[in-house]
Design a protein around this motif. Structure first.
Motif, PDB file in Angstrom:
ATOM      1  N   THR A  43     121.171  67.984  20.158  1.00 30.80           N
ATOM      2  CA  THR A  43     120.705  68.831  19.340  1.00 30.80           C
ATOM      3  C   THR A  43     121.979  69.525  18.211  1.00 30.80           C
ATOM      4  N   GLN A  44     123.194  69.437  18.707  1.00 33.02           N
ATOM      5  CA  GLN A  44     124.272  69.761  17.502  1.00 33.02           C
ATOM      6  C   GLN A  44     124.809  71.544  18.585  1.00 33.02           C
ATOM      7  N   LEU A  45     123.763  72.572  19.000  1.00 33.74           N
ATOM      8  CA  LEU A  45     123.911  73.750  19.430  1.00 33.74           C
ATOM      9  C   LEU A  45     125.081  73.669  20.619  1.00 33.74           C
ATOM     10  N   ASP A  46     125.640  74.928  20.819  1.00 37.89           N
ATOM     11  CA  ASP A  46     126.603  74.860  21.923  1.00 37.89           C
ATOM     12  C   ASP A  46     126.139  75.301  23.204  1.00 37.89           C
ATOM     13  N   TRP A  47     126.332  75.340  23.990  1.00 31.60           N
ATOM     14  CA  TRP A  47     126.090  75.838  25.405  1.00 31.60           C
ATOM     15  C   TRP A  47     125.727  77.054  25.667  1.00 31.60           C
ATOM     16  N   CYS A  48     126.462  77.963  25.797  1.00 40.40           N
ATOM     17  CA  CYS A  48     126.653  79.055  25.872  1.00 40.40           C
ATOM     18  C   CYS A  48     125.687  80.223  26.010  1.00 40.40           C
ATOM     19  N   THR A  49     125.156  80.783  26.151  1.00 37.19           N
ATOM     20  CA  THR A  49     123.876  81.740  27.247  1.00 37.19           C
ATOM     21  C   THR A  49     123.972  82.993  27.293  1.00 37.19           C
ATOM     22  N   GLY A  50     125.354  83.504  26.472  1.00 35.81           N
ATOM     23  CA  GLY A  50     125.525  84.232  26.632  1.00 35.81           C
ATOM     24  C   GLY A  50     125.807  85.693  28.067  1.00 35.81           C
ATOM     25  N   LYS A  51     125.573  84.808  28.983  1.00 40.15           N
ATOM     26  CA  LYS A  51     126.165  85.857  29.968  1.00 40.15           C
ATOM     27  C   LYS A  51     127.945  86.697  30.293  1.00 40.15           C
ATOM     28  N   ALA A  52     128.370  86.915  28.836  1.00 40.49           N
ATOM     29  CA  ALA A  52     129.561  86.870  28.619  1.00 40.49           C
ATOM     30  C   ALA A  52     130.386  87.373  30.497  1.00 40.49           C
ATOM     31  N   ALA A  53     130.811  86.182  31.079  1.00 41.50           N
ATOM     32  CA  ALA A  53     131.767  86.234  32.434  1.00 41.50           C
ATOM     33  C   ALA A  53     132.901  85.436  31.588  1.00 41.50           C
ATOM     34  N   CYS A  54     132.929  85.330  30.553  1.00 35.19           N
ATOM     35  CA  CYS A  54     134.375  84.902  29.786  1.00 35.19           C
ATOM     36  C   CYS A  54     135.041  85.966  28.666  1.00 35.19           C
ATOM     37  N   PHE A  55     133.507  86.469  28.203  1.00 34.94           N
ATOM     38  CA  PHE A  55     134.738  87.597  27.875  1.00 34.94           C
ATOM     39  C   PHE A  55     135.372  88.731  28.677  1.00 34.94           C
ATOM     40  N   ASP A  56     134.877  88.482  30.334  1.00 36.67           N
ATOM     41  CA  ASP A  56     134.743  90.421  31.289  1.00 36.67           C
ATOM     42  C   ASP A  56     136.602  89.404  31.247  1.00 36.67           C
ATOM     43  N   VAL A  57     136.696  87.810  31.996  1.00 31.38           N
ATOM     44  CA  VAL A  57     138.086  87.465  32.594  1.00 31.38           C
ATOM     45  C   VAL A  57     139.186  87.186  31.093  1.00 31.38           C
TER      46      VAL A  57
END
Length: 66
Positions: A43-57
């Motif tokens: 699909t050429q789309l990223d897998w991100c769902t925006g839950k922000a766990a990455c941002f928090d850590v």
């Protein structure tokens, strides 16, 4: 409804991998010691769902959720 996404400033990324391990959807990977979003080859789309766990850590504050 708009879905928020992670945006990574690779110039700020220290390559620690904390975001990769924190992401419940496995949307991130380390490439050349920098975090990046995985892209679905069909699909050429990223897998991100925006839950922000990455941002928090992220100790380098290299991730922004928009």
């Amino acid at each position: 409804m708009l879905t928020k996404k992670a945006y990574i400033d690779v110039s700020e990324c220290i390559g620690c991998g904390a975001c990769v391990y924190a992401c419940s959807t496995q949307a991130l990977e380390l490439v050349n010691e920098k975090a990046q979003l995985k892209i679905d080859s069909r699909t050429q789309l990223d897998w991100c769902t925006g839950k922000a766990a990455c941002f928090d850590v992220c100790p380098a504050q290299a991730i922004e959720i928009k």
